[in-house]
Design an enzyme around this catalytic site. Structure first.
Site, short mmCIF file in Angstrom:
data_model
loop_
_atom_site.label_atom_id
_atom_site.label_comp_id
_atom_site.label_asym_id
_atom_site.label_seq_id
_atom_site.Cartn_x
_atom_site.Cartn_y
_atom_site.Cartn_z
N TYR A 61 0.83 -1.19 0.00
CA TYR A 61 0.00 0.00 0.00
C TYR A 61 0.87 1.25 0.00
CZ TYR A 61 -3.53 -3.40 1.53
OH TYR A 61 -4.38 -4.50 1.65
N HIS A 149 0.14 -12.26 1.42
CA HIS A 149 -0.60 -11.31 0.60
C HIS A 149 -0.65 -11.74 -0.87
CE1 HIS A 149 -1.27 -6.71 -0.27
NE2 HIS A 149 -2.38 -7.43 -0.41
#
Length: 335
Positions: A61, A149
């Site tokens: 992010y 992830h």
């Protein structure tokens, strides 16, 4: 309907006082558009003031920026009073070439000014490096929950490398819980069968527009005691505002998805219910869902999400959605 699986709560808290929302911080990593530092800090501070104590981030992010901003905003908060989850599987490396899956029409999803880019690494050593680097960016000595992830194309490496590393970290008490975070439900079901996980972050696959996880994954998680933290419940924006140019799964929505979202919005409007309220409350009704993670860029968005989570919704709205084939027959609904 309350989840039989308890959410991960702060060390100083209890399940009975846990806020049902968690703050997702992908937008604070400049997803789609830049977010000023003061707005990011205000969003996190407002979440805290409203009682939200669960914060989710990832190296991806903003290529580290979300973790840095979250760490700065929480620096003076009592560490035992909140939980942080972050992720492994991508290392952020200066000079690495742009990662193709992070581009659409040649543009990065995350608007960053540096020369760092994510590099896939699901190896045992890569996980250890990733956690160390995340802790440095966060300015913390620990995180509570660590996810693998998006291992969509890396299942074998994730099982052989990342899972072994996470299991070891949990066994040593370095992290309290481990999981996998993905935008698909099929591979999460494989992980549920092949490993011993505490939580999954299911993004975008149990929403008003996509209940793909309902048949296999959610029952499997109930059977195995794996809690689901539901992310992407607005499907990256279309369930906030299904107007032309809206995004679904981070890219411009198809005409069919726009029609579907507008049909849901029409039912909500007939009952004088904001679309976002229905989108937030729907996934929380399933007993496998422990919490709902919602991203926000501003203080106002955080306040709106908190308010809409408890907005009254008549039972007839859910029946109307079901009759029109907009939600699956077996999907639990609030109330």
């Amino acid at each position: 309907m309350a989840s039989p699986i308890a959410p991960l709560t702060p060390v100083a808290g209890t399940a009975g006082t846990a806020h049902p929302l968690g703050l997702g911080t992908a937008p604070l990593g400049n997803l789609f558009t830049g977010v000023p530092e003061q707005d990011a800090a205000a969003a996190i501070g407002t979440a805290w003031d409203l009682g939200i104590r669960s914060f989710d981030t990832a190296p991806l992010y903003g290529y580290g920026e979300s973790e840095r901003r979250l760490g700065r905003a929480l620096r003076d908060r009592p560490r035992d009073e909140y939980t942080i989850s972050t992720k492994v599987g991508r290392l952020i490396r200066e000079g690495a070439p742009p990662s193709p899956e992070q581009l659409h029409d040649g543009e990065h999803f995350y608007k960053t000014s540096g020369k760092a880019n994510p590099v896939f690494d699901y190896s045992y050593d890569g996980v250890m490096r990733s956690l160390e680097e995340s802790l440095e960016r966060l300015g913390l000595d620990r995180v509570d929950l660590l996810y693998i992830h998006d291992p969509d194309d890396h299942y074998a490496e994730a099982v052989d490398g990342a899972y072994r590393a996470l299991d070891s970290l949990r066994e040593q008490g370095v992290v309290r819980a481990i999981g996998v975070g993905m935008n698909q439900s099929g591979m999460l079901a494989d992980f549920a069968r092949d490993g011993r996980f505490d939580y999954f972050l299911l993004a975008g696959r149990y929403t008003l527009l996509d209940q793909g996880a309902l048949e296999e994954l959610l029952p499997l998680c109930l059977e195995n005691g794996i809690g689901i933290n539901a992310g992407g419940v607005l499907n990256s924006g279309i369930l906030a505002d299904p107007s032309p140019g809206a995004t679904f799964d981070y890219v411009p929505a198809s005409a069919e998805r726009l029609r579907q979202a507008r049909a849901v919005a029409e039912v909500c409007a007939r009952h004088d219910v904001p679309l976002i309220a229905a989108a937030l409350q729907f996934p929380a009704a399933h007993p496998a869902i422990c919490s709902v993670l919602v991203g926000a860029r501003t203080e106002r968005e955080v306040r709106d999400n908190d308010r809409l989570l408890s907005h009254p919704i008549p039972a007839q709205l859910w029946e109307d959605l079901r009759e029109r084939g907009l939600i699956a027959p077996g999907a639990p609904t609030p109330g």
